[in-house]
Design an enzyme around this catalytic site. Structure first.
Site, mmCIF file in Angstrom:
data_model
loop_
_atom_site.group_PDB
_atom_site.id
_atom_site.type_symbol
_atom_site.label_atom_id
_atom_site.label_comp_id
_atom_site.label_asym_id
_atom_site.label_seq_id
_atom_site.Cartn_x
_atom_site.Cartn_y
_atom_site.Cartn_z
ATOM 1 N N VAL A 198 61.641 -122.183 44.201
ATOM 2 C CA VAL A 198 62.317 -121.073 43.537
ATOM 3 C C VAL A 198 63.069 -120.282 44.746
ATOM 4 O O VAL A 198 62.583 -120.047 45.571
ATOM 5 C CB VAL A 198 60.857 -120.088 43.032
ATOM 6 C CG1 VAL A 198 61.747 -118.873 42.128
ATOM 7 C CG2 VAL A 198 60.175 -120.824 41.993
ATOM 8 N N ALA A 210 64.843 -114.550 38.874
ATOM 9 C CA ALA A 210 63.778 -115.178 39.248
ATOM 10 C C ALA A 210 62.789 -115.136 37.975
ATOM 11 O O ALA A 210 62.269 -116.071 37.541
ATOM 12 C CB ALA A 210 63.015 -114.794 40.540
ATOM 13 N N ASN A 237 54.783 -113.564 52.170
ATOM 14 C CA ASN A 237 55.784 -113.135 51.241
ATOM 15 C C ASN A 237 55.257 -112.324 49.944
ATOM 16 O O ASN A 237 54.786 -112.850 48.832
ATOM 17 C CB ASN A 237 56.420 -114.202 50.734
ATOM 18 C CG ASN A 237 57.641 -113.973 49.846
ATOM 19 O OD1 ASN A 237 57.928 -112.851 49.613
ATOM 20 N ND2 ASN A 237 58.470 -114.722 49.633
ATOM 21 N N TYR A 244 54.985 -113.097 40.733
ATOM 22 C CA TYR A 244 54.217 -113.908 40.215
ATOM 23 C C TYR A 244 52.967 -113.263 39.433
ATOM 24 O O TYR A 244 52.677 -113.573 38.433
ATOM 25 C CB TYR A 244 53.672 -114.877 40.924
ATOM 26 C CG TYR A 244 54.866 -115.776 41.530
ATOM 27 C CD1 TYR A 244 55.665 -116.387 40.819
ATOM 28 C CD2 TYR A 244 54.574 -116.306 42.981
ATOM 29 C CE1 TYR A 244 56.804 -117.037 41.181
ATOM 30 C CE2 TYR A 244 55.816 -116.863 43.519
ATOM 31 C CZ TYR A 244 56.859 -117.414 42.757
ATOM 32 O OH TYR A 244 57.779 -118.197 43.155
#
Length: 284
Positions: A198, A210, A237, A244
């Site tokens: 991604v 995204a 990250n 997510y």
């Protein structure tokens, strides 16, 4: 390409236009011209202090986009095509290896193209596709040349006459290379899609691209009959982890002593394994 006549031009200090155009724009924005103080001579840029630079070198372009949303580029998420190969490789390399410079960056891009074309062979019964977010294109206005079922690697074999500019990429598959195997024979797991690679070009980040790619990947996984979708996220990250989680993914704890497969990157990189259950009754 459709153009929008604005009747104004942007400069490094303010937006310049005629007096009548300024008055019309101010009235539409309900802004009042500031009252000049006795120690300062008013100038034409006073009316547009909202749009001018507050500091040298700081751009307020986002404010202009807010004023004129019709000139913002349309983002379309679709399967990558052959013509996208170079831009897909460029997006991947500039996102994951930004420190590389010529000629290493050029060699790396060529290597990624070769890898994507030759390395997309997959086991029987598995699926894999590369998704791209493009700007300057429209699904309703795209003219395609090629057969419906032609696939080369993970790329659609059709050619478009107005392909657009690749701003983000994502790969989704059912190969299950990085999912824990099941049973004593270590069989591949089925029914679980996996997201990888991604990446969004730096100047297009924080625009929801995204999220659009992930939503499209989930839709693709549902169409393949998958009941869940998974990925690995770098522990260092936090921004990606939050992204997510906001999309419904949850961290899965690896059992003590288990040797679950992970992406082949630097040995110092630690990952969160994340998964989301899919509602297969939903079609996007």
């Amino acid at each position: 390409m459709r153009t929008v006549p604005l009747g104004i031009s942007a400069s490094s200090t303010a937006i310049n236009c005629s007096a009548s155009a300024r008055t019309s724009l101010l009235n539409s924005l309900n802004l009042k011209k500031p009252t000049p103080s006795s120690s300062r001579v008013p100038n034409s840029s006073d009316e547009f202090s909202l749009l001018s630079f507050s500091k040298p070198g700081v751009c307020r372009a986002s404010q202009v986009v807010d004023l004129f949303p019709t000139v913002s580029p349309e983002i379309v998420v679709r399967e990558a095509r052959l013509e996208d190969c170079w831009e897909v490789a460029e997006t991947h390399c500039s996102s994951f290896f930004p420190e590389y410079s010529f000629p290493l960056d050029f060699v790396l891009r060529i290597d990624r193209i070769v890898g994507m074309m030759a390395g997309f062979s997959i086991p029987n019964g598995c699926r894999r596709t590369c998704l791209v977010a493009v700007t300057g294109s429209s699904l309703d206005q795209t003219f395609l040349i090629g057969t419906q079922d032609l696939k080369i690697g993970g790329f659609d074999g059709k050619i478009s006459l107005n392909k657009g500019y690749v701003t983000g990429i994502l790969t989704v598959d059912t190969v299950a290379d990085f999912l824990p195997r099941k049973g004593p024979l270590r069989q591949r797991r089925t029914g679980i899609a996996y997201i990888s690679n991604v990446a969004v070009r730096e100047r297009f980040r924080r625009k929801g691209i995204a999220k659009r790619l992930i939503a499209k990947a989930e839709s693709q996984a549902r169409s393949w009959g998958c009941r869940a979708i998974a990925l690995h996220c770098d522990l260092n990250n936090p921004g990606a982890t939050k992204l997510y989680k906001d999309q419904g993914f949850r961290c899965i704890k690896v059992p003590e002593g288990a040797n679950w497969p992970q992406p082949k990157t630097s040995p110092d990189v630690k990952f969160n394994f994340m998964m989301k259950l899919l509602n297969t009754s939903i079609t996007a």
